[in-house]
Design a protein around this motif. Sequence first.
Motif, PDB file in Angstrom:
ATOM      1  N   SER A  90       9.572   5.213 -10.839  1.00  9.77           N
ATOM      2  CA  SER A  90       8.208   4.736 -10.624  1.00  9.77           C
ATOM      3  C   SER A  90       7.692   4.210 -11.956  1.00  9.77           C
ATOM      4  N   THR A 114      10.236   2.603  -2.761  1.00 12.53           N
ATOM      5  CA  THR A 114      10.062   2.398  -4.209  1.00 12.53           C
ATOM      6  C   THR A 114      11.066   1.384  -4.746  1.00 12.53           C
ATOM      7  N   GLU A 161       0.851  -1.200   0.000  1.00  9.70           N
ATOM      8  CA  GLU A 161       0.000   0.000   0.000  1.00  9.70           C
ATOM      9  C   GLU A 161       0.878   1.239   0.000  1.00  9.70           C
ATOM     10  N   PRO A 162       1.416   1.589  -1.181  1.00  3.80           N
ATOM     11  CA  PRO A 162       2.402   2.671  -1.241  1.00  3.80           C
ATOM     12  C   PRO A 162       1.851   4.028  -0.799  1.00  3.80           C
ATOM     13  N   ASN A 163       0.531   4.184  -0.842  1.00  6.54           N
ATOM     14  CA  ASN A 163      -0.002   5.520  -0.570  1.00  6.54           C
ATOM     15  C   ASN A 163      -0.531   5.718   0.840  1.00  6.54           C
ATOM     16  N   THR A 164      -0.360   4.722   1.710  1.00  9.15           N
ATOM     17  CA  THR A 164      -0.829   4.922   3.078  1.00  9.15           C
ATOM     18  C   THR A 164       0.362   5.215   3.992  1.00  9.15           C
TER      19      THR A 164
END
Lengths: 240, 82, 276
Positions: free
Chosen positions: B58, A33, A16-19
């Motif tokens: 990314s 990343t 969950e990269p965005n939490t």
Amino acid sequence: MNYLQALTEFARAINEPNTANTAISPATQANMTVYRNNIRLNRANALKLAYPTVLALLGEEFFMAMADVYTQSTASTSANLHQEGHLLAEFIAQFAPTQAYPYLSDVAQLDWAMHQAHYADDHVGLSAAILAEQAQSLAQLKLLLHPALQIIESKWPIASLFAMHHGGAKPQDLYRGECVLVWRDQYQIIDAAPAAFFLALMQQLTLEEALLAGAAVDAGFDPASSLSLLLEQQLIIALA
Amino acid sequence: MNNKSILLASAMVAVLAAAAQPALAADAAKEKCFGVAKAGANDCAANGHACAGQAGASMDPKEWKYVAKGTCTEMKGMLKAM
Amino acid sequence: MLTSLPLCAGLGLRSPHIQAVIQDQPPVAWWEVHSENYFGGGAPIAALEKIRANYPISLHGVAMGLGSSTLDSLHLKQLKTLVDRIEPAAVSEHLAWNRLNQHAYADLLPVPRLEGVIEQLSERINLVQDFLQRPILIENVSSYIQFADEIYLESEVLAQLVAQTGCGLILDVNNLIVSQINLGIDPYLELAHLPLKSVGEIHIAGFELFDGVAIDTHGAAPTPAVWQLLDVVIQQTGPIPVLLERDNHIPALNELMLDYQHLNAHCAAIWQGAKP
């Protein structure tokens, strides 16, 4: 936070990269990343090695984009990258961009079978002499076959498509199905009757039952060449 | 002879014929395999590196990438309209 | 004895060179391979057995994930089978984890150096060593992140593991430099905490910089900082197996042989000059 809690938080940071994440030091969080990309690229690269025919059919760019979606949506169950990709054929069957290539999922099955066969455990094949000693009770014997042995049946010419990428010509007719017997680093297109015979053996039926399964598909089934193949290629590893 | 006996007789002949032949040289079979040893996928996982040089970037998949440029283009004309 | 490797340089063996090594038998003292590539049967392990007939082999695992929530029993069995067939001069793994709750992550993830880390890792290492019936070497990894509020240096964890399990270490000097660039760790402070007597093998390799992050690609020649650190280490250890790894932009074998010979000569010169 203890050790196992931190592992859980790290896994969450990957998935969950965005939490927000409290386990990773704020100064180094951006570098998560690197791990996400390493994992995705390691998996995608493993898929390329396991699925050479699918890769050749789609081309590098399409394959890598598809691999990315696959790895995002399918969790790895083993860290050994040789086991990566066991669900790709199923994935291709329902992935919208591959619907234009209806044979692709079955080709993927064949690639995977060849890949599995390449790394299957070693077993010493039984000599024909040992089987010949049991000639009187042949009918009731169960033949244990080498774990590399597999059968893939398709309504598409999957073996011809595979061969096309290993020096063969392209298939003449895309609508002629093929049944393929796969073993270590080799394969052979087989008829429906031998396929039924081999499948029955794989299901641990007796030799007699397997012979009848073959004959049920084709009354003219002659098991001689199928049995010779198993013996010559040392694919019978035990008797029961 | 009924069908079952014919099948069993044929199976037995195949087994006995194979038993009468000299054993396949295992080494010859092995040698053949060396030519087909695949690249090991686990080299990638060594020491936290990726095999491609994009580890820090990314990645977002883009729809335009789903244009097949591989050999499936050769089969296009052979597919019936679905 | 932690390893029976020759006390000189060795080379990482990767698939493009396997055929040539079988046929030409180049003058390399020992080879290191990634264990998982030889799990199962067939051509890969058959090729490795041919190479083993001519050289000592170091089996270097990349996927056991010693620090994971559980050990993978299939993985252990496959490793045991491989060890029994190859009779390697060394068996090693990383101070890393890769699985949690049936979900695997194909990378060498750093272990959180928090409460419980020593107990977790030493239990696993004991288990693996008992199962394999031999000591293993554990390697420090290159890291890209740090956990918040860590209570040990990586070298402190490794020293504890050596003390509690009798395992040995692989000291990867490149990984120390990578972590220095990415995280600001002090390689010489790490070195000060490491029980050098338990180091059974040294690794050197090259990293590449992407957007300011040092990525441990093994895709280039070792940097001057890596050579410098290597010299400091091997002056203290004396003759020891030193492995050159190359995994990306893999050159032709004859070119790699030049790098290998350079490393061998470099180490020999240091050991000749160093006082016993």
